[in-house]
Scaffold this active site. Structure first.
Site, PDB file in Angstrom:
ATOM      1  N   SER A  81       0.830  -1.191   0.000  1.00 15.94           N
ATOM      2  CA  SER A  81       0.000   0.000   0.000  1.00 15.94           C
ATOM      3  C   SER A  81       0.874   1.256   0.000  1.00 15.94           C
ATOM      4  CB  SER A  81      -0.972  -0.034   1.189  1.00 15.94           C
ATOM      5  OG  SER A  81      -1.962   0.950   1.065  1.00 15.94           O
ATOM      6  N   ASP A 113      -9.715  -5.766  -3.929  1.00 15.71           N
ATOM      7  CA  ASP A 113      -9.155  -4.643  -3.176  1.00 15.71           C
ATOM      8  C   ASP A 113     -10.071  -3.436  -3.324  1.00 15.71           C
ATOM      9  OD1 ASP A 113      -7.582  -2.357  -2.332  1.00 15.71           O
ATOM     10  OD2 ASP A 113      -5.819  -3.647  -2.493  1.00 15.71           O
ATOM     11  N   HIS A 139      -7.301  -5.838   0.453  1.00 19.41           N
ATOM     12  CA  HIS A 139      -6.144  -5.014   0.808  1.00 19.41           C
ATOM     13  C   HIS A 139      -5.520  -5.428   2.143  1.00 19.41           C
ATOM     14  CE1 HIS A 139      -3.946  -1.379  -0.360  1.00 19.41           C
ATOM     15  NE2 HIS A 139      -3.953  -0.983   0.901  1.00 19.41           N
TER      16      HIS A 139
END
Length: 197
Positions: free
Chosen positions: A71, A148, A181
């Site tokens: 991320s 995600d 995620h």
């Protein structure tokens, strides 16, 4: 494996009520704006940390150092590697923020830490790749989950794929079916990344 924190922390360190700014969200850049500039020097911190580890334990002294992240950390891995390709032999990322000057997380971070989104272009993987004008690494590995929740609005992997195609940078992109995620996503594929490096 060296796993640095995402930001400075503690009493007296500037913070924000949101999860996407301040403690926990340093964006791997050196802030130039108050109140962040006193402690938020994450790009310098990573350079200092890897230098100290190399000096003390000789890790990476043979010229083999890889960088990876998830991320915001994936953003950091990509940008640190693209800005300093001679320092790293390989780079990979899990669900990285690829085009932060074109997403809400990046706009907020760059506006706060650097004073403008425009200043963030020096810390944006898409912009850095286009500026390089050609292949920087033999290959860059990226995994992203098909579920995600941030992929379209925040991560913008398609923008990086487009820039890579334009300049001839090979990307190995795997879209992992059913993954989101979360840290479970990372734990499911981290061994692949370590082996790849």
């Amino acid at each position: 494996l060296i796993m640095p924190d995402t930001s400075p922390r503690g009493e007296g360190v500037a913070n924000d009520d949101g999860y996407d700014l301040g403690q926990g969200a340093g964006f791997y850049i050196d802030s130039t704006q108050e109140p962040w500039s006193k402690h938020f020097k994450m790009e310098s911190y990573i350079k200092e940390l890897t230098g100290l580890v190399e000096k003390k334990w000789k890790v990476g002294s043979d010229g083999t150092k890889a960088v990876a992240g998830h991320s915001m950390g994936g953003h950091g891995a990509l940008t640190l590697a693209l800005k300093n390709p001679s320092e790293w032999t390989s780079v990979s990322a899990f669900a990285p923020i690829c085009h932060p000057t074109a997403c809400p997380w990046g706009e907020k971070a760059f506006g706060s830490y650097l004073g403008s989104v425009e200043a963030g272009k020096d810390h944006d993987a898409v912009e850095l790749l286009l500026k390089a004008g050609g292949s920087v690494f033999d290959e860059i590995k990226i995994d992203e989950g098909t579920n995600d929740e941030f992929k379209d609005n925040q991560l913008r992997l398609a923008d990086l794929e487009e820039a890579a195609a334009k300049v001839g940078q090979k990307l190995s992109v795997r879209r992992c079916e059913g993954h989101d995620h979360s840290y479970y996503f990372i734990s499911s594929f981290i061994a692949d990344h370590i082996e790849w490096h």
